[in-house]
Design a protein around this motif. Structure first.
Motif, PDB file in Angstrom:
ATOM      1  N   LEU A   1     -13.784   4.947   1.237  1.00 24.26           N
ATOM      2  CA  LEU A   1     -13.939   4.926   2.693  1.00 24.26           C
ATOM      3  C   LEU A   1     -14.035   6.360   3.227  1.00 24.26           C
ATOM      4  O   LEU A   1     -14.844   6.658   4.118  1.00 24.26           O
ATOM      5  N   GLU A   2     -13.234   7.243   2.667  1.00 28.40           N
ATOM      6  CA  GLU A   2     -13.329   8.663   3.065  1.00 28.40           C
ATOM      7  C   GLU A   2     -14.720   9.203   2.756  1.00 28.40           C
ATOM      8  O   GLU A   2     -15.326   9.901   3.577  1.00 28.40           O
ATOM      9  N   ARG A   3     -15.238   8.852   1.587  1.00 28.76           N
ATOM     10  CA  ARG A   3     -16.580   9.341   1.207  1.00 28.76           C
ATOM     11  C   ARG A   3     -17.636   8.818   2.173  1.00 28.76           C
ATOM     12  O   ARG A   3     -18.550   9.537   2.572  1.00 28.76           O
ATOM     13  N   THR A   4     -17.503   7.538   2.561  1.00 30.24           N
ATOM     14  CA  THR A   4     -18.474   6.947   3.502  1.00 30.24           C
ATOM     15  C   THR A   4     -18.468   7.712   4.822  1.00 30.24           C
ATOM     16  O   THR A   4     -19.529   8.023   5.384  1.00 30.24           O
ATOM     17  N   ALA A   5     -17.267   8.016   5.327  1.00 29.83           N
ATOM     18  CA  ALA A   5     -17.169   8.732   6.616  1.00 29.83           C
ATOM     19  C   ALA A   5     -17.772  10.128   6.489  1.00 29.83           C
ATOM     20  O   ALA A   5     -18.487  10.592   7.382  1.00 29.83           O
TER      21      ALA A   5
ATOM     22  N   ARG B   1     -13.015  16.657   8.399  1.00 25.96           N
ATOM     23  CA  ARG B   1     -11.542  16.483   8.424  1.00 25.96           C
ATOM     24  C   ARG B   1     -11.155  15.012   8.319  1.00 25.96           C
ATOM     25  O   ARG B   1     -10.368  14.478   9.108  1.00 25.96           O
ATOM     26  N   VAL B   2     -11.771  14.352   7.337  1.00 22.47           N
ATOM     27  CA  VAL B   2     -11.557  12.910   7.137  1.00 22.47           C
ATOM     28  C   VAL B   2     -10.325  12.689   6.278  1.00 22.47           C
ATOM     29  O   VAL B   2     -10.109  13.406   5.302  1.00 22.47           O
ATOM     30  N   HIS B   3      -9.535  11.693   6.656  1.00 21.28           N
ATOM     31  CA  HIS B   3      -8.383  11.358   5.822  1.00 21.28           C
ATOM     32  C   HIS B   3      -8.040   9.876   5.971  1.00 21.28           C
ATOM     33  O   HIS B   3      -7.937   9.381   7.084  1.00 21.28           O
ATOM     34  N   ALA B   4      -7.859   9.204   4.844  1.00 22.34           N
ATOM     35  CA  ALA B   4      -7.448   7.789   4.888  1.00 22.34           C
ATOM     36  C   ALA B   4      -6.001   7.678   4.422  1.00 22.34           C
ATOM     37  O   ALA B   4      -5.589   8.351   3.479  1.00 22.34           O
ATOM     38  N   ARG B   5      -5.234   6.828   5.096  1.00 26.69           N
ATOM     39  CA  ARG B   5      -3.861   6.531   4.672  1.00 26.69           C
ATOM     40  C   ARG B   5      -3.717   5.015   4.588  1.00 26.69           C
ATOM     41  O   ARG B   5      -4.527   4.280   5.158  1.00 26.69           O
TER      42      ARG B   5
END
Ligand SMILES: C[S@@+](CC[C@H](N)C(=O)[O-])C[C@H]1O[C@@H](n2cnc3c(N)ncnc32)[C@H](O)[C@@H]1O
Length: 340
Positions: free
Chosen positions: A253-257, A264-268
């Motif tokens: 999902l981070e890669r998609t964004a 400054r993308v970050h998934a939690r």
């Protein structure tokens, strides 16, 4: 598929203009529409969510009081930290009845709001809820892959439980970045991880199977919902399977964004034991007559969820993020001179 029954028109860039926020919701789809919807996730979304719009808040225990304000603001802070000041203008994609944005606004995260959804019925209910709460909100029927607002309009774009319904998530992310002002932030919460969805669905199915079998026993017949209602729930579940398109691996999902252009993308992630309890509880509630489960049950379910969520907030430090049920992702549109 690109056409939806929402009476939208497009401008030269393919963006939806002159949307129809007051288009009639469609709670009574024809047989032919329902059949077509099985091959058409966007049509399925419109039919399913129009049909659910008026009862959605009750079904999902959505409210606009401290409980849900704390929940929405808590998700925002967990994903993106505490903002220094409220965002001036915020947009919600796939707003449903307005649960996320309206509660974020009540919690002081944003001042002025706009809501969009593919389902006219949902936009109608979200605007009604906003008016009842005295919030400054406008609404448009629209597809997240073609957001019906001009470039550089918003300081913040949010969504809750919506990404997994959108066929082309990267296209939607590109649209999010288009409508954000330079430096603007997005926060999406409440979407299922791949691993979480695997165990949640199995637990839900097992609970449904067990509850509907056990309540066939004559001694428990008062706990059995009428067959017609059970059949309706099964049909709804079948359509639900058509509208649920994705589960997410957080790093993907981070890669998609990022591929869409975000910085400054970050998934939690969050909810592990809370999801292990929550799915059977919600499925059980759907399988028995509502009047059987009173206030005591509701308090038991809510307090247990709170305790397990607290436990999960500690387990997050030890367990891999892919194991948790919900994924949240945040990022920004590059400021005019923002380094990647
Ligand atoms: C699971 S509901 C969540 C609603 C609300 N955000 C909430 O958390 O209660 C998903 C919503 O996304 C909307 N939706 C699905 N696909 C969409 C799309 N391509 N563009 C915009 N909205 C969409 C549905 O109509 C529905 O209202």
């Amino acid at each position: 598929m690109s056409e939806t029954p929402t009476d939208q028109r497009t401008d030269e860039r393919g963006s939806v203009t002159d949307p129809a926020p007051d288009a009639a919701p469609n709670p009574r789809a024809t047989e032919a529409e329902v059949r077509a919807a099985y091959d058409d996730p966007k049509l399925a979304n419109v039919l399913y969510h129009d049909w659910e719009a008026d009862t959605y808040d009750e079904k999902w225990s959505i409210s606009y009081d401290d409980r849900c304000v704390d929940y929405a603001v808590g998700r925002f802070h967990y994903a993106a930290g505490v903002p220094a000041k409220p965002f001036e203008r915020a947009l919600e994609l796939g707003c449903g009845t307005g649960f996320f944005l309206l509660n974020l606004m009540q919690g002081g995260i944003a001042k002025k709001g706009s809501v969009t959804d593919l389902s006219p019925g949902m936009v109608q209910v979200a605007l009604r809820n906003a008016e009842n709460l005295g919030l400054d909100v406008d609404g448009r029927v629209g597809d997240a892959e073609r957001i019906p607002y001009p470039d550089d309009s918003f300081d913040l774009v949010v969504g809750h439980a919506v990404l997994h319904h959108i066929p082309d998530v990267e296209a939607a992310m590109r649209e999010v970045l288009r409508v954000l002002k330079p430096g603007g932030r997005f926060v999406f919460a409440g979407d299922p991880t791949r691993v979480g969805d695997f165990y949640a669905r199995r637990l839900g199915r097992a609970t449904w199977w067990l509850t509907t079998r056990i309540t066939r026993l004559p001694a428990l017949s008062s706990w059995r919902r009428p067959q017609q209602e059970l059949d309706e729930s099964s049909r709804a579940a079948a359509l639900e399977a058509v509208v649920d398109l994705h589960t997410f691996v957080p790093s993907e999902l981070e890669r998609t964004a990022r591929a869409a252009g975000a910085v400054r993308v970050h998934a939690r992630t969050e909810e592990f034991t809370a999801a292990l309890l929550g799915w059977p509880v919600r499925t059980f509630e759907a399988a028995v007559p509502r009047e059987k489960l009173g206030f005591g049950w509701a308090m038991f379910a809510y307090r247990s969820w709170l305790r397990l969520s607290w436990l999960d907030s500690h387990l997050r430090n030890w367990l891999p993020r892919d194991l948790f049920y919900n994924v949240l992702v945040t990022g920004r549109k590059a400021a005019r001179r923002d380094p990647e």
